[in-house]
Scaffold this motif. Structure first.
Motif, PDB file in Angstrom:
ATOM      1  N   MET A 334     -43.110  11.153  48.132  1.00  0.00           N
ATOM      2  CA  MET A 334     -43.097  10.812  49.464  1.00  0.00           C
ATOM      3  C   MET A 334     -42.454  11.731  50.495  1.00  0.00           C
ATOM      4  SD  MET A 334     -41.196   6.304  49.918  1.00  0.00           S
ATOM      5  CE  MET A 334     -42.493   5.908  50.992  1.00  0.00           C
ATOM      6  N   VAL A 335     -41.570  12.354  50.112  1.00  0.00           N
ATOM      7  CA  VAL A 335     -41.728  13.146  51.162  1.00  0.00           C
ATOM      8  C   VAL A 335     -41.997  14.792  51.131  1.00  0.00           C
ATOM      9  CG1 VAL A 335     -39.906  15.636  51.404  1.00  0.00           C
ATOM     10  CG2 VAL A 335     -38.664  13.006  51.545  1.00  0.00           C
ATOM     11  N   ASN A 336     -42.535  15.045  49.485  1.00  0.00           N
ATOM     12  CA  ASN A 336     -42.752  16.039  49.631  1.00  0.00           C
ATOM     13  C   ASN A 336     -44.244  16.020  49.805  1.00  0.00           C
ATOM     14  OD1 ASN A 336     -41.164  17.575  49.045  1.00  0.00           O
ATOM     15  ND2 ASN A 336     -41.248  16.776  46.318  1.00  0.00           N
ATOM     16  N   ASN A 337     -45.159  14.659  49.775  1.00  0.00           N
ATOM     17  CA  ASN A 337     -46.368  14.479  50.162  1.00  0.00           C
ATOM     18  C   ASN A 337     -46.821  13.554  51.799  1.00  0.00           C
ATOM     19  OD1 ASN A 337     -48.391  15.106  48.060  1.00  0.00           O
ATOM     20  ND2 ASN A 337     -46.276  13.936  46.823  1.00  0.00           N
ATOM     21  N   ASN A 338     -45.616  14.223  52.434  1.00  0.00           N
ATOM     22  CA  ASN A 338     -45.989  13.300  53.829  1.00  0.00           C
ATOM     23  C   ASN A 338     -46.275  11.927  54.249  1.00  0.00           C
ATOM     24  OD1 ASN A 338     -45.575  13.591  56.560  1.00  0.00           O
ATOM     25  ND2 ASN A 338     -48.002  14.304  56.783  1.00  0.00           N
ATOM     26  N   LEU A 339     -45.779  11.403  53.250  1.00  0.00           N
ATOM     27  CA  LEU A 339     -45.851   9.736  53.156  1.00  0.00           C
ATOM     28  C   LEU A 339     -44.297   8.919  54.160  1.00  0.00           C
ATOM     29  CD1 LEU A 339     -46.620   8.804  49.580  1.00  0.00           C
ATOM     30  CD2 LEU A 339     -48.179   8.744  52.013  1.00  0.00           C
ATOM     31  N   ALA A 340     -43.438   9.821  54.316  1.00  0.00           N
ATOM     32  CA  ALA A 340     -41.939   9.580  54.758  1.00  0.00           C
ATOM     33  C   ALA A 340     -41.031  10.944  55.303  1.00  0.00           C
ATOM     34  CB  ALA A 340     -41.381   8.546  54.292  1.00  0.00           C
ATOM     35  N   SER A 341     -39.849  11.074  56.061  1.00  0.00           N
ATOM     36  CA  SER A 341     -40.090  11.641  56.259  1.00  0.00           C
ATOM     37  C   SER A 341     -37.797  11.242  55.958  1.00  0.00           C
ATOM     38  CB  SER A 341     -39.546  11.771  57.397  1.00  0.00           C
ATOM     39  OG  SER A 341     -38.844  11.183  58.456  1.00  0.00           O
ATOM     40  N   ILE A 342     -37.373  12.765  55.478  1.00  0.00           N
ATOM     41  CA  ILE A 342     -35.965  11.926  55.210  1.00  0.00           C
ATOM     42  C   ILE A 342     -35.492  11.331  56.981  1.00  0.00           C
ATOM     43  CG2 ILE A 342     -33.308  13.413  54.882  1.00  0.00           C
ATOM     44  CD1 ILE A 342     -35.006  15.211  53.393  1.00  0.00           C
ATOM     45  N   GLU A 343     -35.494  11.615  57.206  1.00  0.00           N
ATOM     46  CA  GLU A 343     -34.927  11.074  58.471  1.00  0.00           C
ATOM     47  C   GLU A 343     -34.869   9.995  57.971  1.00  0.00           C
ATOM     48  OE1 GLU A 343     -34.930  14.929  59.592  1.00  0.00           O
ATOM     49  OE2 GLU A 343     -36.416  13.773  58.970  1.00  0.00           O
ATOM     50  N   GLU A 344     -36.335   9.260  58.147  1.00  0.00           N
ATOM     51  CA  GLU A 344     -36.739   8.277  58.140  1.00  0.00           C
ATOM     52  C   GLU A 344     -36.246   7.142  57.146  1.00  0.00           C
ATOM     53  OE1 GLU A 344     -41.000   5.753  58.210  1.00  0.00           O
ATOM     54  OE2 GLU A 344     -41.115   7.401  57.625  1.00  0.00           O
ATOM     55  N   LEU A 345     -36.165   7.989  56.091  1.00  0.00           N
ATOM     56  CA  LEU A 345     -35.714   7.096  54.826  1.00  0.00           C
ATOM     57  C   LEU A 345     -34.064   6.480  54.789  1.00  0.00           C
ATOM     58  CD1 LEU A 345     -37.330   9.322  51.987  1.00  0.00           C
ATOM     59  CD2 LEU A 345     -37.861   6.835  52.767  1.00  0.00           C
ATOM     60  N   LYS A 346     -33.550   7.978  54.936  1.00  0.00           N
ATOM     61  CA  LYS A 346     -31.568   7.623  55.575  1.00  0.00           C
ATOM     62  C   LYS A 346     -31.859   6.593  56.403  1.00  0.00           C
ATOM     63  CE  LYS A 346     -30.435  12.401  55.289  1.00  0.00           C
ATOM     64  NZ  LYS A 346     -29.690  14.187  56.000  1.00  0.00           N
ATOM     65  N   GLU A 347     -33.150   6.504  57.182  1.00  0.00           N
ATOM     66  CA  GLU A 347     -32.500   5.398  58.191  1.00  0.00           C
ATOM     67  C   GLU A 347     -32.288   3.841  57.517  1.00  0.00           C
ATOM     68  OE1 GLU A 347     -35.026   5.177  61.428  1.00  0.00           O
ATOM     69  OE2 GLU A 347     -34.627   6.364  62.376  1.00  0.00           O
ATOM     70  N   ILE A 348     -33.859   3.168  56.993  1.00  0.00           N
ATOM     71  CA  ILE A 348     -33.867   3.203  55.404  1.00  0.00           C
ATOM     72  C   ILE A 348     -32.347   2.339  55.211  1.00  0.00           C
ATOM     73  CG2 ILE A 348     -34.326   1.618  53.465  1.00  0.00           C
ATOM     74  CD1 ILE A 348     -37.346   3.280  54.681  1.00  0.00           C
ATOM     75  N   ASP A 349     -31.674   3.476  54.141  1.00  0.00           N
ATOM     76  CA  ASP A 349     -30.720   3.472  53.749  1.00  0.00           C
ATOM     77  C   ASP A 349     -29.051   2.727  54.007  1.00  0.00           C
ATOM     78  OD1 ASP A 349     -31.673   5.376  51.701  1.00  0.00           O
ATOM     79  OD2 ASP A 349     -30.654   6.884  52.515  1.00  0.00           O
ATOM     80  N   VAL A 350     -29.260   3.005  55.734  1.00  0.00           N
ATOM     81  CA  VAL A 350     -28.817   3.155  56.388  1.00  0.00           C
ATOM     82  C   VAL A 350     -28.440   1.143  57.092  1.00  0.00           C
ATOM     83  CG1 VAL A 350     -27.202   2.965  59.101  1.00  0.00           C
ATOM     84  CG2 VAL A 350     -27.962   5.461  58.111  1.00  0.00           C
ATOM     85  N   ALA A 351     -29.679   0.959  57.217  1.00  0.00           N
ATOM     86  CA  ALA A 351     -30.155  -0.862  56.790  1.00  0.00           C
ATOM     87  C   ALA A 351     -29.710  -1.835  56.198  1.00  0.00           C
ATOM     88  CB  ALA A 351     -31.315  -0.965  57.289  1.00  0.00           C
ATOM     89  N   VAL A 352     -29.814  -0.490  55.406  1.00  0.00           N
ATOM     90  CA  VAL A 352     -29.740  -1.483  53.900  1.00  0.00           C
ATOM     91  C   VAL A 352     -28.111  -1.834  53.560  1.00  0.00           C
ATOM     92  CG1 VAL A 352     -29.446  -1.097  51.036  1.00  0.00           C
ATOM     93  CG2 VAL A 352     -31.216  -0.776  52.518  1.00  0.00           C
ATOM     94  N   ARG A 353     -27.526  -0.430  54.125  1.00  0.00           N
ATOM     95  CA  ARG A 353     -25.218  -0.599  53.603  1.00  0.00           C
ATOM     96  C   ARG A 353     -25.045  -1.602  54.750  1.00  0.00           C
ATOM     97  NH1 ARG A 353     -23.317   4.849  51.913  1.00  0.00           N
ATOM     98  NH2 ARG A 353     -24.772   5.850  51.361  1.00  0.00           N
ATOM     99  N   LYS A 354     -25.667  -1.825  55.872  1.00  0.00           N
ATOM    100  CA  LYS A 354     -25.653  -2.355  56.445  1.00  0.00           C
ATOM    101  C   LYS A 354     -25.945  -4.334  56.058  1.00  0.00           C
ATOM    102  CE  LYS A 354     -26.344  -3.937  61.468  1.00  0.00           C
ATOM    103  NZ  LYS A 354     -26.730  -6.025  61.258  1.00  0.00           N
ATOM    104  N   GLU A 355     -26.903  -4.329  55.615  1.00  0.00           N
ATOM    105  CA  GLU A 355     -27.458  -5.184  54.926  1.00  0.00           C
ATOM    106  C   GLU A 355     -26.512  -6.529  54.431  1.00  0.00           C
ATOM    107  OE1 GLU A 355     -30.761  -7.629  53.008  1.00  0.00           O
ATOM    108  OE2 GLU A 355     -31.181  -5.660  53.189  1.00  0.00           O
ATOM    109  N   ILE A 356     -26.047  -4.688  52.865  1.00  0.00           N
ATOM    110  CA  ILE A 356     -25.605  -5.557  51.827  1.00  0.00           C
ATOM    111  C   ILE A 356     -23.699  -5.919  52.478  1.00  0.00           C
ATOM    112  CG2 ILE A 356     -24.487  -4.694  50.304  1.00  0.00           C
ATOM    113  CD1 ILE A 356     -27.222  -4.798  49.654  1.00  0.00           C
ATOM    114  N   GLU A 357     -23.494  -5.586  53.155  1.00  0.00           N
ATOM    115  CA  GLU A 357     -21.830  -5.700  54.557  1.00  0.00           C
ATOM    116  C   GLU A 357     -22.023  -6.473  54.394  1.00  0.00           C
ATOM    117  OE1 GLU A 357     -19.342  -3.782  53.325  1.00  0.00           O
ATOM    118  OE2 GLU A 357     -20.495  -2.455  52.728  1.00  0.00           O
ATOM    119  N   GLU A 358     -22.718  -7.082  55.041  1.00  0.00           N
ATOM    120  CA  GLU A 358     -23.308  -8.813  55.608  1.00  0.00           C
ATOM    121  C   GLU A 358     -23.750  -9.772  54.637  1.00  0.00           C
ATOM    122  OE1 GLU A 358     -25.868  -8.587  58.657  1.00  0.00           O
ATOM    123  OE2 GLU A 358     -24.888  -7.801  60.104  1.00  0.00           O
ATOM    124  N   ALA A 359     -24.068  -9.348  53.816  1.00  0.00           N
ATOM    125  CA  ALA A 359     -24.017  -9.962  52.038  1.00  0.00           C
ATOM    126  C   ALA A 359     -23.170 -10.276  52.074  1.00  0.00           C
ATOM    127  CB  ALA A 359     -24.927  -9.473  52.109  1.00  0.00           C
TER     128      ALA A 359
END
Length: 400
Positions: A334-359
């Motif tokens: 995704m990053v190498n083909n300009n479908l997403a940026s590293i920063e955007e994927l890191k934001e997903i990682d943060v949101a996922v961790r938050k969801e898991i902790e709440e669950a």
């Protein structure tokens, strides 16, 4: 304080040119930070590994198109499953989750690639390594973790645990090795009997692949041309026994003999997706069953009671992580083909961790089911009836 005064005096002496330069640097940072979605490609085409074929003249395409939205969905789903399994590991070691617990981390590309290739009305049945499929079929993380901790808010009200999770068109979670394969053929028979243009994905592991009931099921499915996709998740070890020590032939995709087969890179979500689309279309065309072997790898041991390093080395596990990890592979594409940026994927990682902790918080604070509910949900649509308890004087009311 003295340093601050000196810095202010220096800026005054340097004049407006320095101020303008500082403002320019600030503006450039704002421009970089505000990169918008128009900067990304809407889709990209990828070369994927060719499948090995058995009794097929043509196989799935060796190119796959993935849109930006699809890529982000695959990434978030796989990352959620990975984090959910790591949290399950932690809760098990804290003795909050008890009993059998088989984790799916490393194999995320299998369940995600399969799910996105079929329709919600299609059917899935698998063995006891079930958490990833349960989430992919639409059950929220909090209900999965609550089921693991035996709470009332679990996806089957805290009565199924790790191996027995269900939702609409998903039949679990089966603890008896290989027993879900004849059941999957039965689901496919129902699809054909009722004239529905639906298929059933019937999954099992390499450890179950030598069972006699599986070969009997192959025979029946082929005779009746059932819309059944048999899928062997070959993670290279049946409990602690390597496939080379357990099977005279490790070409599991050829085990159907008279049933066509595919061997697929199970660590690549796009390979799995394209192969599953091909297999589902084959079944929908009325050609009968087809067999898929997904070559994958589990990072944890067979279950939480297995450290996973007595029959394989830490170096082997690390090599697979570094070279074939399904999440890393998708991220790099995704990053190498300009479908997403590293920063955007890191934001997903943060949101996922938050969801898991709440669950996890919900799963550890939700109440356990009351004893009166022990007899409930034996049947789907039946009037209430009594169920005998441990002795003849104890009775439970069963409500559908």
């Amino acid at each position: 304080m003295r340093k601050m005064l000196l810095a202010a005096l220096s800026r005054v002496l340097q004049g407006p040119a320095a101020a303008a330069a500082a403002a320019g640097r600030t503006a450039s940072r704002v421009v970089v930070a505000s990169r918008n979605y128009a900067d990304f490609a809407s889709e990209a085409t990828f070369e994927i590994k060719k499948c090995d074929l058995h009794r097929l003249e043509e196989g799935p395409s060796t190119t796959a198109v993935m849109t930006r939205e699809e890529g982000l969905h695959y990434y978030k789903t796989m990352q959620t499953i990975r984090r959910m399994e790591l949290k399950s590991d932690q809760l098990y070691k804290q003795k909050i989750i008890r009993g059998f617990c088989h984790l799916y981390d490393g194999q995320e590309a299998c369940c995600v690639g399969l799910e996105v290739a079929i329709k919600p009305t299609d059917h899935v049945i698998t063995a006891y390594r079930v958490h990833g499929f349960t989430y992919a079929r639409g059950v929220p993380v909090r209900e999965i973790l609550a089921e693991l901790t035996g709470r009332k808010g679990g996806c089957v009200k805290g009565k199924g645990g790790s191996m027995h999770m269900y939702t609409k068109n998903f039949y679990g979670g089966n603890g008896i090795v290989g027993a879900q394969v004849p059941l999957g053929a039965g689901i496919a028979l129902a699809c054909k009997y009722f004239g529905k243009n639906e298929v059933c994905l019937t999954l099992y592991g390499d450890g179950a692949a030598n069972q006699g009931q599986i070969f009997e099921t192959y025979n029946m499915a082929a005779l009746w041309k059932l819309p059944c996709v048999f899928i062997c998740e070959n993670n290279r070890y049946g409990m602690g026994t390597s496939v080379e020590r357990a099977a005279a032939s490790t070409d599991y995709y050829k085990r159907g003999d008279f049933i066509p087969g595919l061997r697929v890179d199970g660590m690549d979500v796009l390979c799995v997706r394209e192969a599953a689309k091909f297999a589902a279309e084959y079944c929908r065309a009325g050609k009968g069953p087809i067999l898929m072997e997904l070559q994958t790898y589990r990072y944890h041991g067979h279950s939480m009671s297995d450290p996973g390093i007595s029959y394989r080395t830490r170096e082997e596990i690390q090599e697979v992580r570094s070279k074939s990890d399904p999440i890393t592979l998708l991220k790099d594409r995704m990053v190498n083909n300009n479908l997403a940026s590293i920063e955007e994927l890191k934001e997903i990682d943060v949101a996922v961790r938050k969801e898991i902790e709440e669950a996890a918080q919900f799963a550890t604070t939700d109440p356990e089911p009351p004893l009166e509910e022990l007899g409930n949900h034996i049947y789907c649509n039946e009037p209430p009836f009594e169920v005998r308890g441990p002795n003849q004087w104890i009775r439970y009311k069963s409500v559908s």
